[in-house]
Design a protein around this motif. Structure first.
Motif, PDB file in Angstrom:
ATOM      1  N   GLY B 225       0.843  -1.196   0.000  1.00 14.43           N
ATOM      2  CA  GLY B 225       0.000   0.000   0.000  1.00 14.43           C
ATOM      3  C   GLY B 225       0.873   1.239   0.000  1.00 14.43           C
ATOM      4  O   GLY B 225       2.106   1.153  -0.082  1.00 14.43           O
ATOM      5  N   LEU B 226       0.226   2.388   0.086  1.00 18.71           N
ATOM      6  CA  LEU B 226       0.956   3.661   0.063  1.00 18.71           C
ATOM      7  C   LEU B 226       1.969   3.733   1.199  1.00 18.71           C
ATOM      8  O   LEU B 226       3.069   4.245   1.034  1.00 18.71           O
ATOM      9  CB  LEU B 226      -0.012   4.829   0.169  1.00 18.71           C
ATOM     10  CG  LEU B 226      -0.693   5.267  -1.131  1.00 18.71           C
ATOM     11  CD1 LEU B 226      -1.718   6.347  -0.859  1.00 18.71           C
ATOM     12  CD2 LEU B 226       0.365   5.776  -2.129  1.00 18.71           C
ATOM     13  N   GLY B 227       1.565   3.187   2.358  1.00 20.95           N
ATOM     14  CA  GLY B 227       2.431   3.254   3.538  1.00 20.95           C
ATOM     15  C   GLY B 227       3.786   2.636   3.262  1.00 20.95           C
ATOM     16  O   GLY B 227       4.824   3.283   3.464  1.00 20.95           O
ATOM     17  N   GLU B 228       3.761   1.435   2.744  1.00 24.59           N
ATOM     18  CA  GLU B 228       5.028   0.735   2.502  1.00 24.59           C
ATOM     19  C   GLU B 228       5.841   1.454   1.430  1.00 24.59           C
ATOM     20  O   GLU B 228       7.060   1.607   1.542  1.00 24.59           O
ATOM     21  CB  GLU B 228       4.760  -0.716   2.079  1.00 24.59           C
ATOM     22  CG  GLU B 228       6.035  -1.553   2.125  1.00 24.59           C
ATOM     23  CD  GLU B 228       5.828  -2.961   1.558  1.00 24.59           C
ATOM     24  OE1 GLU B 228       4.663  -3.407   1.475  1.00 24.59           O
ATOM     25  OE2 GLU B 228       6.836  -3.583   1.185  1.00 24.59           O
ATOM     26  N   ASP B 231       7.400   4.360   2.918  1.00 30.36           N
ATOM     27  CA  ASP B 231       8.465   3.931   3.844  1.00 30.36           C
ATOM     28  C   ASP B 231       9.745   3.670   3.068  1.00 30.36           C
ATOM     29  O   ASP B 231      10.837   4.066   3.459  1.00 30.36           O
ATOM     30  CB  ASP B 231       8.045   2.649   4.576  1.00 30.36           C
ATOM     31  CG  ASP B 231       7.081   2.988   5.701  1.00 30.36           C
ATOM     32  OD1 ASP B 231       6.996   4.198   6.032  1.00 30.36           O
ATOM     33  OD2 ASP B 231       6.415   2.071   6.219  1.00 30.36           O
ATOM     34  N   ARG B 232       9.562   3.002   1.954  1.00 30.86           N
ATOM     35  CA  ARG B 232      10.728   2.745   1.103  1.00 30.86           C
ATOM     36  C   ARG B 232      11.360   4.062   0.673  1.00 30.86           C
ATOM     37  O   ARG B 232      12.587   4.215   0.687  1.00 30.86           O
ATOM     38  CB  ARG B 232      10.288   2.011  -0.170  1.00 30.86           C
ATOM     39  CG  ARG B 232      10.179   0.536  -0.033  1.00 30.86           C
ATOM     40  CD  ARG B 232       9.731  -0.044  -1.370  1.00 30.86           C
ATOM     41  NE  ARG B 232       9.089  -1.326  -1.189  1.00 30.86           N
ATOM     42  CZ  ARG B 232       9.770  -2.450  -0.890  1.00 30.86           C
ATOM     43  NH1 ARG B 232      11.068  -2.405  -0.781  1.00 30.86           N
ATOM     44  NH2 ARG B 232       9.134  -3.581  -0.703  1.00 30.86           N
ATOM     45  N   ALA B 233      10.483   4.965   0.298  1.00 31.83           N
ATOM     46  CA  ALA B 233      10.968   6.253  -0.200  1.00 31.83           C
ATOM     47  C   ALA B 233      11.800   6.948   0.865  1.00 31.83           C
ATOM     48  O   ALA B 233      12.792   7.614   0.556  1.00 31.83           O
ATOM     49  CB  ALA B 233       9.799   7.119  -0.625  1.00 31.83           C
ATOM     50  N   ASP B 234      11.383   6.765   2.121  1.00 25.62           N
ATOM     51  CA  ASP B 234      12.048   7.495   3.199  1.00 25.62           C
ATOM     52  C   ASP B 234      13.530   7.195   3.294  1.00 25.62           C
ATOM     53  O   ASP B 234      14.336   8.089   3.521  1.00 25.62           O
ATOM     54  CB  ASP B 234      11.387   7.149   4.545  1.00 25.62           C
ATOM     55  CG  ASP B 234      10.220   8.086   4.798  1.00 25.62           C
ATOM     56  OD1 ASP B 234      10.151   9.113   4.096  1.00 25.62           O
ATOM     57  OD2 ASP B 234       9.394   7.769   5.683  1.00 25.62           O
ATOM     58  N   TRP B 235      13.872   5.903   3.149  1.00 23.86           N
ATOM     59  CA  TRP B 235      15.297   5.623   3.346  1.00 23.86           C
ATOM     60  C   TRP B 235      16.080   5.626   2.044  1.00 23.86           C
ATOM     61  O   TRP B 235      17.289   5.468   2.042  1.00 23.86           O
ATOM     62  CB  TRP B 235      15.504   4.337   4.154  1.00 23.86           C
ATOM     63  CG  TRP B 235      14.865   3.079   3.551  1.00 23.86           C
ATOM     64  CD1 TRP B 235      13.691   2.541   3.918  1.00 23.86           C
ATOM     65  CD2 TRP B 235      15.397   2.283   2.495  1.00 23.86           C
ATOM     66  NE1 TRP B 235      13.409   1.447   3.187  1.00 23.86           N
ATOM     67  CE2 TRP B 235      14.462   1.248   2.281  1.00 23.86           C
ATOM     68  CE3 TRP B 235      16.559   2.312   1.713  1.00 23.86           C
ATOM     69  CZ2 TRP B 235      14.648   0.260   1.317  1.00 23.86           C
ATOM     70  CZ3 TRP B 235      16.733   1.320   0.765  1.00 23.86           C
ATOM     71  CH2 TRP B 235      15.782   0.319   0.569  1.00 23.86           C
ATOM     72  N   HIS B 236      15.380   5.810   0.918  1.00 22.50           N
ATOM     73  CA  HIS B 236      16.115   5.801  -0.346  1.00 22.50           C
ATOM     74  C   HIS B 236      16.579   7.209  -0.714  1.00 22.50           C
ATOM     75  O   HIS B 236      15.784   8.146  -0.789  1.00 22.50           O
ATOM     76  CB  HIS B 236      15.225   5.248  -1.466  1.00 22.50           C
ATOM     77  CG  HIS B 236      15.999   4.981  -2.724  1.00 22.50           C
ATOM     78  ND1 HIS B 236      16.266   5.957  -3.646  1.00 22.50           N
ATOM     79  CD2 HIS B 236      16.567   3.850  -3.214  1.00 22.50           C
ATOM     80  CE1 HIS B 236      16.956   5.452  -4.657  1.00 22.50           C
ATOM     81  NE2 HIS B 236      17.159   4.162  -4.398  1.00 22.50           N
TER      82      HIS B 236
END
Lengths: 128, 951
Positions: B225-228, B231-236
């Motif tokens: 979903g959007l959350g995951e 989340d990925r975007a956050d650490w990339h």
């Protein structure tokens, strides 16, 4: 040879002086102090000469003269105009309306009497 | 994994379906049942041809590389359809009236149907569109290869491969065949193509749905979903670019925003779907909100795909292919195929519309003029030129796709999709000055437009197009680094030392600045030909109906039969018959032969119809061959137009001038009337003074002469003593009258000049009034007038000279008594002396006494001049009591001297009322203290209070 003269003038002292002068010459003098009275007086009894002031109450001198000249039998009535305003325009207008003579106040007694005599003579000649 | 063969088969099936849709739509439209085809929805979706494969694949790539910059590509058109719809509306209106076929035709028509301008714009368009088409080829080829698993790596080196082995070649061939089938099926070249528009609209839906599907898959297939996803975007690290703005972003954003806005109008394909294919101006209103919505959806879909691609695919994958590779990497072949179809839709719609638009431009503006010059038409063969036209168009389509392929093949796949797109945008932006200036600036000339276009295009080629070849190993690298011949100042990406700029910003700044400056400057220094002036007026006043029909007024003459032959050759027999039948019908005649021998309107009608097929310039040139007397009469018409406009302007000015003159004249008349009145008053005054002086002098002179006479002769003229005494007393009386009059005149004159210097003292206004009343009681009794004192015991302290103040009251009372005619009218004559009833709030600062009577009132005509010299009493023809007529004038002056006032407060046939007002003594003293010289003139007195009270 006394003539009948009507004075139309609203200043009492001037009427008094004119009456005195003309009476002394042997004329029969009458006086009125408004224009309308003057018109009534000449209708009632035709004078031989009218001494007419311009600045008259009720009907002014211009109107009196105009109506005289339009009235039957009065076209030829000799009229001498008296004025205290002494304006050339007034003189011209009066002459056009048919005034026979025009005298500016103050006048000389001798001059006035000479003119009166002249007017009376001129009026008498064709008649006599 | 799909094979190339299967992919091409699926693509073929899709395109075949599309063709059937177009065919069916065209049939419906031909039967007059446009239905949804002519709806604003279809129009809006056709505008979405703006979203090419560059958008479909490249926007994701651009987002991955440069973050939010990709948004500007959508913001530009949004701005245009929302805020600049009035410009679009004007373009549509003009294009319909002038039967415009392309942007080249539009610009050329504006500048006197210039063949050189249309040719130039066409050449520029070819140069701009070829790389753009190359871009589509590249995208489709790359997507086919990617789908077939041939090249999952980032870039492909196409050099060293044979053309036949290149997927791009076959894509180009397919598209050429498809476009020819689509775009040139019509016998006639000019008719709108509802089939194509319907197919484009359909493809827009496919694009959107397919991109949406991939976006949904990126969120829910690749992630939970959007959350995951976020989340990925956050650490990339790379994703940070999506949310942060790059350095230099301001100028680049502005430039790309401007470019995409300009491209939305100036790209030949956008002009074609947006303006030429527009069936109804009102569709623009729908498009103004629906199209931005479409773009918003596209930009929303881009983000999850970009994030998923960056975070979940190997770094070696070309970001431009994320749309395909995201489902592909997850083994979702069907989804990848859907993505491929979407990309194919984006590419084909662009290629089809672009090639159609370009083929129209090439055949109308390059080939037809050439054929005309080669005298194909002077040979009296009855060749049907419409067939030639179709052939020319088909060849043009092949030519433009070939050019696209050559560009694609020579540059390879080194540049990212977005950069090629932006270079194209910068190219078409060169049309903007001539286009916008053309519809809003009447002064733009053909020379200006030509010079600007040439300069802009040359600089664009040098600063943007040439460097784009550099990466292809064409030996331009040395030019880029050192400038041509080693001249650093001429370095393409740092012209005249302007180094360190973004190449796009740099190139656009130079080319567009030169373009605009030359367009304006040359326009200012060159003259318009008559036709240019005519066309510029028609374009600028597009919404003024009376101006659009102006061409019909040009008295040209041509035989209807000649015109018919011409039309038949260009349009084909069938359409020419139809054209003339329609015209004959509109004229109320049955057959073509019955048309009048010379009909200027028919010439315009035929020229317009031809313009729809071969462009304004060629149509004009053809019609001019058979129409006579054009040039001279055209000029005369222009002259007449100019003169009429001039006359209108002139007459407006005259009207304005004459109004001003009238006003001045009125003011002069008023001033003159005032002067005349003053002059008359002066004459009047002198005349009255003369009369007033002469009257007593007459008596004095006459009587004194009698007395003198008597003294000299003593005889006949002797007077009695009593009489002499009377005459003397008259003389004395009249002398006194004369002296009094002279005193009054001098008095008044001095007061008017402010030369009197009275001692003011505090007195009681009521007391003075009562004193005056006492003095007048005798006169009142004589005249049988009741004098009523209603002052009571009021105290009214004022500052005044008591004698002068009393003089005022005496004068007023004497008038009230003398003129009162109540007794004559059967009543009782009365004069009241009372306190003036003051309006509330005027306070106790003013002392006022009123003298009221029940006399006849002052006639309205005399009220104005009541207080002027000799005003009253000289009314001719009325019985008047004696008096100099100076009394009220003097009284008024006296009151002014005291800082008070004298006025008539009421007058009616039932009586009049006068008020004597003075400031309260305390108030007057205060005012006197603050005033340095309170008694030097009438104005010096405290007059504020009485003034206010006078209201």
């Amino acid at each position: 040879m006394g003539a009948r003269i009507l004075i139309a003038e609203d200043e009492p002292f001037i009427v008094e002086s004119l009456s005195f002068l003309l009476s002394r010459e042997g004329h029969e003098v009458d006086a009125v102090d408004t224009g309308s009275e003057a018109l009534r007086a000449v209708q009632r009894r035709r004078p031989d000469l009218l001494l007419l002031d311009i600045m008259l109450p009720e009907t002014n001198g211009f109107d009196v003269l105009r109506r005289l000249r339009a009235a039957p039998g009065l076209e030829e009535l000799p009229v001498m105009v008296l004025t205290a305003k002494g304006q050339e325009a007034d003189r011209k207008r009066m002459m056009e309306l048919g005034a026979d003579d025009f005298v500016t106040k103050p006048f000389s007694n001798r001059d006035l009497l000479a003119r009166v005599a002249s007017l009376l003579g001129a009026a008498a000649r064709p008649a006599g | 994994m799909l094979t190339t063969g299967v992919i091409i088969l699926i693509a073929g099936l899709y395109l075949g379906g599309l063709f059937l849709l177009a065919f069916w739509s065209e049939r419906r439209a031909a039967r007059g049942r446009g239905g949804f085809i002519s709806s604003p929805l279809v129009y809006t979706l056709s505008l979405a041809v703006y979203c090419t494969s560059w958008t479909f694949y490249g926007a994701v790539g651009s987002a991955s590389r440069s973050g939010l910059e990709f948004l500007t590509i959508y913001l530009g058109p949004t701005l245009v359809v929302m805020a600049w719809w009035f410009l679009l509306r004007k373009l549509v209106r003009i294009s319909k009236a002038q039967r415009i076929t392309s942007i080249a035709d539009f610009i050329s028509a504006r500048y006197g149907k210039s063949a050189s301008i249309s040719a130039l714009v066409t050449i520029v368009s070819v140069a701009v569109v070829a790389p753009y088409i190359a871009l589509q080829l590249k995208a489709v080829a790359a997507s086919v290869d990617a789908l077939a698993g041939l090249h999952q790596a980032a870039t492909v080196d196409v050099h060293g491969r044979s053309i036949l082995a290149d997927t791009g070649f076959w894509v180009a061939v397919c598209m050429a065949v498809f476009t020819i089938l689509f775009g040139t099926r019509n016998q006639s070249a000019d008719e709108r193509q509802p089939g194509v528009v319907a197919a484009i609209a359909f493809e827009s839906i496919v694009k959107l749905l397919s991109l949406g599907a991939i976006a949904v898959f990126a969120i829910y297939g690749m992630n939970s979903g959007l959350g995951e996803l976020f989340d990925r975007a956050d650490w990339h690290e790379g994703v940070q670019r999506l949310t942060t703005l790059q350095e230099d972003f301001e100028t680049r954003w502005l430039v790309t925003l401007f470019l995409s806005a300009a491209a939305f109008i100036c790209l030949p394909r956008q002009f074609h779907v947006g303006i030429v294919e527009n069936t109804n101006e009102r569709h623009l209103a729908t498009a103004s909100w629906m199209f931005p919505l479409y773009l918003l959806l596209v930009s929303l879909f881009v983000i999850p795909i970009a994030i998923s691609g960056m975070t979940q695919l190997p770094e070696t994958v070309n970001p431009d292919l994320y749309v395909l590779m995201v489902p592909q990497s997850a083994g979702q072949t069907e989804l990848a195929l859907i993505a491929f179809i979407g990309g194919l839709s984006a590419a084909t719609s662009m290629v089809i519309v672009s090639s159609i638009a370009m083929s129209i431009m090439i055949s109308n503006h390059l080939v037809t003029p050439l054929l005309l010059r080669l005298s194909v038409f002077s040979q009296q063969r009855t060749a049907d030129f419409s067939k030639v036209l179709i052939l020319v168009r088909r060849l043009s389509i092949i030519a433009i796709l070939s050019l696209g392929f050559i560009y694609y093949y020579s540059i390879g796949t080194t540049s990212p999709l977005a950069s090629i797109g932006l270079i194209s945008f910068a190219g078409v932006a060169q049309f903007l000055p001539a286009l916008i200036g053309g519809v809003y600036w009447e002064g733009g000339t053909k020379s200006g437009a030509l010079t600007g276009l040439i300069a802009g295009f040359a600089l664009w080629t040098y600063t943007l197009l040439v460097p784009s070849f550099a990466g292809a190993g064409w030996g331009f690298i040395s030019v880029l680094d050192e400038g041509p011949f080693g001249i650093a100042l001429l370095q393409p990406d740092a012209l005249f030392g302007l180094a360190g700029w973004d190449p796009l910003v740099h190139g656009l700044t130079w080319s567009l600045t030169a373009n605009v400056i030359l367009y304006v400057a040359v326009s200012l220094f060159s003259r318009q030909s008559p036709l240019e002036r005519l066309q510029s007026a028609v374009f600028i006043n597009a919404f003024d109906r009376s101006r659009t029909g102006v061409e019909g007024a040009i008295p040209r003459s041509a035989a209807p039969e000649d015109l018919f032959r011409l039309a038949r050759r260009i349009l084909g027999r069938e359409r020419a018959d139809q054209l003339f039948a329609d015209y004959a019908k509109s004229r109320g005649v049955e057959r073509r032969a019955d048309l009048p021998a010379t009909d200027p309107a028919l010439i315009v009608y035929v020229e317009r119809a031809l313009a729809g097929s071969i462009g304004a310039a060629s149509a004009r040139s053809l019609v001019a061959r058979i129409a006579k007397g054009e040039t001279i009469s055209l000029e005369s018409v222009i002259q007449i137009l100019d003169e009429t406009q001039e006359a209108i302007r002139y007459s407006r000015e005259l009207e304005k001038k004459s109004r001003e003159l009238e006003k001045t004249a009125r003011q002069l008349r008023e001033a003159n009337a005032q002067l005349t009145e003053l002059d008359r008053m002066k004459d009047d005054f002198l005349s009255r003074v003369s009369h007033e002086l002469r009257t007593p002098m007459t008596s004095i002179r006459s009587f004194s002469e009698m007395l003198v006479e008597q003294g000299a002769e003593g005889g006949a003229a002797a007077l009695e003593g009593e009489q002499a005494q009377r005459f003397l007393s008259i003389i004395q009386h009249e002398s006194v009258r004369l002296t009094r009059l002279l005193d009054q005149i001098l008095d008044l004159n001095r007061m008017e000049n402010g030369q009197l210097d009275w001692e003011l003292q505090e007195v009681d206004l009521a007391d003075i009034a009562r004193e005056a009343a006492e003095t007048m009681r005798g006169l009142a009794q004589n005249g049988d007038v009741a004098l009523i004192d209603g002052l009571g015991d009021a105290r009214l302290p004022v500052l005044a000279d008591p004698d002068r103040l009393k003089q005022v009251f005496v004068n007023l009372l004497s008038n009230a008594i003398k003129f009162n005619d109540a007794a004559e009218r059967g009543g009782a004559a009365k004069v009241w002396l009372e306190l003036e009833r003051r309006p509330a709030g005027s306070g106790g600062a003013v002392c006022a006494v009123a003298i009221r009577d029940n006399g006849p009132g002052v006639p309205p005509a005399e009220q104005q001049t009541l207080f002027s010299k000799f005003s009253r009493g000289w009314k001719e023809g009325s019985r008047r009591p004696t008096g100099s007529g100076l009394g009220l004038a003097i009284s008024k002056q006296i009151m002014l001297q005291f800082g008070g006032e004298l006025l008539m407060t009421a007058s009616s046939p039932a009586g009049s009322s006068f008020a004597v007002r003075l400031p309260h003594a305390e108030r007057a003293l205060q005012a006197a203290q603050t005033d340095a010289a309170p008694e030097t003139g009438p104005e010096a007195g405290p007059e504020a209070a009485p003034e206010a009270a006078a209201e």
